[in-house]
Design a protein around this motif. Structure first.
Motif, mmCIF file in Angstrom:
data_model
loop_
_atom_site.group_PDB
_atom_site.id
_atom_site.type_symbol
_atom_site.label_atom_id
_atom_site.label_comp_id
_atom_site.label_asym_id
_atom_site.label_seq_id
_atom_site.Cartn_x
_atom_site.Cartn_y
_atom_site.Cartn_z
ATOM 1 N N UNK A 106 1.106 -1.207 -0.017
ATOM 2 C CA UNK A 106 -0.168 -0.744 0.151
ATOM 3 C C UNK A 106 0.864 0.755 -0.238
ATOM 4 N N UNK A 107 2.347 1.106 0.707
ATOM 5 C CA UNK A 107 2.538 1.829 0.495
ATOM 6 C C UNK A 107 3.915 2.977 -1.201
ATOM 7 N N UNK A 108 3.918 1.565 -1.560
ATOM 8 C CA UNK A 108 4.648 1.977 -2.299
ATOM 9 C C UNK A 108 3.373 2.146 -4.109
ATOM 10 N N UNK A 109 2.301 1.513 -3.121
ATOM 11 C CA UNK A 109 1.346 1.450 -4.140
ATOM 12 C C UNK A 109 0.826 3.610 -4.260
ATOM 13 N N UNK A 110 0.884 4.111 -2.835
ATOM 14 C CA UNK A 110 0.615 5.683 -2.843
ATOM 15 C C UNK A 110 2.007 6.347 -3.618
ATOM 16 N N UNK A 111 2.107 5.980 -2.679
ATOM 17 C CA UNK A 111 3.841 6.659 -4.309
ATOM 18 C C UNK A 111 4.123 6.604 -5.625
ATOM 19 N N UNK A 112 2.824 5.719 -6.638
ATOM 20 C CA UNK A 112 2.640 5.567 -7.428
ATOM 21 C C UNK A 112 3.576 4.797 -7.882
ATOM 22 N N UNK A 142 4.818 1.639 -9.801
ATOM 23 C CA UNK A 142 4.070 -0.339 -10.068
ATOM 24 C C UNK A 142 4.080 -1.157 -9.362
ATOM 25 N N UNK A 143 3.581 -1.644 -8.838
ATOM 26 C CA UNK A 143 3.517 -2.933 -8.114
ATOM 27 C C UNK A 143 3.083 -4.261 -8.636
ATOM 28 N N UNK A 144 3.997 -4.867 -8.685
ATOM 29 C CA UNK A 144 4.472 -6.689 -9.177
ATOM 30 C C UNK A 144 4.514 -6.843 -7.730
ATOM 31 N N UNK A 145 3.372 -8.474 -7.912
ATOM 32 C CA UNK A 145 3.841 -9.378 -6.429
ATOM 33 C C UNK A 145 3.971 -10.728 -7.056
ATOM 34 N N UNK A 146 5.083 -11.381 -5.355
ATOM 35 C CA UNK A 146 5.227 -12.137 -6.959
ATOM 36 C C UNK A 146 4.541 -13.632 -5.621
ATOM 37 N N UNK A 147 4.345 -14.464 -5.565
ATOM 38 C CA UNK A 147 4.231 -15.983 -4.635
ATOM 39 C C UNK A 147 3.229 -16.717 -5.446
ATOM 40 N N UNK A 148 3.396 -18.243 -4.908
ATOM 41 C CA UNK A 148 2.852 -18.745 -5.083
ATOM 42 C C UNK A 148 0.910 -18.752 -6.030
ATOM 43 N N UNK A 149 0.744 -17.776 -5.123
ATOM 44 C CA UNK A 149 -0.965 -17.490 -6.283
ATOM 45 C C UNK A 149 -1.870 -18.672 -5.595
ATOM 46 N N UNK A 150 -1.533 -18.904 -4.141
ATOM 47 C CA UNK A 150 -2.433 -19.350 -2.916
ATOM 48 C C UNK A 150 -3.091 -18.826 -1.827
ATOM 49 N N UNK A 206 -6.934 -5.332 -5.879
ATOM 50 C CA UNK A 206 -6.932 -5.645 -7.275
ATOM 51 C C UNK A 206 -6.966 -5.514 -8.560
ATOM 52 N N UNK A 207 -6.959 -4.635 -9.686
ATOM 53 C CA UNK A 207 -5.949 -4.276 -10.198
ATOM 54 C C UNK A 207 -5.040 -3.454 -10.435
ATOM 55 N N UNK A 208 -4.718 -2.368 -8.954
ATOM 56 C CA UNK A 208 -3.870 -2.081 -9.298
ATOM 57 C C UNK A 208 -2.310 -2.932 -8.494
#
Length: 298
Positions: A19-25, A27-35, A41-43
């Motif tokens: 959320x802090x990164x998004x507030x700083x504009x 572009x965030x990519x999250x990486x995990x196993x998708x579980x 959302x689409x942010x």
């Protein structure tokens, strides 16, 4: 910092980091196993990978590059070596979430130089075959000694806040409310804490600053276990049953036989202003007591 990859980031203070990164504009990519579902959302962009398998990371990130990689889920030399190889061409800076635990308990107050990851001997191990403390020491050692990119290791103490999956604070609240004993080896021992919000904010700040080396992160001030229990007593209107007779059933998750604290002077020197622990901890305890009265933990 315009782009960031967050390894993990879907629970507890990892969410605050995102959320802090998004507030700083950013572009965030999250990486995990998708579980695990998240609330972003689409942010954010999402990619699936196995954090401890090099080929999985290489395939998921091939041709991609991020200004900063934030690693919330590295717990061993194996995991760190995987990162060194897999992200060699994917980033210029790496922020590892580390821990106060790397210092051990040989004394009561620690500065960054009290554990030197640049000279610490590296031994190969997976996280399931090593303690949490040694795993984080090894992770730092590998990244600082072998990574081709710059590294920040953020050493964090006990994190408190909403959605704390450890339920360590709730343990104490529920014991008081049920009038059950809590075992403390030393009720006067002092600790540092940090809120989940500030942990996320500080990690994001470190990504912006790209500071090199280890850095401690904790709220200003220390709290004794006695004061912590007093805050809980005030909100529950009940007296805690404290004992030095520690058992498996009553042992406090914060139970220490001496104070265990860290200095945040380095972060302050570089311009980060932490909150005071007494600003946010009493309101948090009040909220958690109210929640415990509605939804008992046990």
């Amino acid at each position: 910092m315009k782009t960031a990859l967050v390894l993990g980031g879907t629970r507890f203070f990892g969410k605050n980091l995102v959320e802090e990164l998004l507030a700083k504009k950013v572009q965030v990519t999250i990486a995990n196993r998708g579980q695990r579902e998240d609330s972003f959302g689409d942010r954010v962009e999402r990619i699936k990978l196995d954090r401890v398998e090099k080929q999985s990371i290489i395939e998921a990130t091939r041709g991609r590059k991020w200004d900063v990689v934030f690693d919330q889920i590295c717990y061993s030399s194996h995991g760190a070596l995987v990162a060194v190889d897999a992200f060699r061409d994917s980033t210029n800076h790496y922020v590892l979430t580390s821990t106060l635990s790397v210092y051990g308990s040989s004394k009561e107050h620690f500065h960054e130089e009290d554990f030197d990851p640049y000279t610490y001997p590296i031994s190969y191990a997976r996280k399931e075959n090593i303690s949490y403390q040694e795993g984080k020491r090894q992770a730092e050692a590998v990244l600082f000694q072998k990574a081709p990119f710059s590294v920040t290791a953020v050493r964090i103490p006990i994190v408190l806040g909403d959605n704390d999956y450890t339920n360590r604070l709730r343990f104490h609240i529920d014991k008081v409310m049920h009038q059950e004993e809590i075992g403390f080896p030393d009720i006067d021992a002092q600790l540092n804490f940090i809120s989940r919000e500030e942990a996320g904010a500080f990690l994001a700040w470190c990504g912006e600053q790209k500071l090199k080396g280890p850095i401690n992160a904790c709220s200003n001030g220390v709290i004794s276990l006695k004061e912590l229990m007093s805050l809980i007593e005030t909100e529950t209107n009940q007296q805690a049953k404290i004992t030095k007779r520690v058992t498996d059933e009553n042992a406090s998750p914060y139970g220490l036989d001496h104070s265990w604290t860290m200095s945040n002077e380095k972060a302050n020197f570089w311009g980060y202003e932490f909150s005071d622990v007494r600003q946010w901890l009493p309101p948090l305890i009040k909220k958690k007591v109210a929640e415990a009265k509605i939804v008992p933990l046990y």
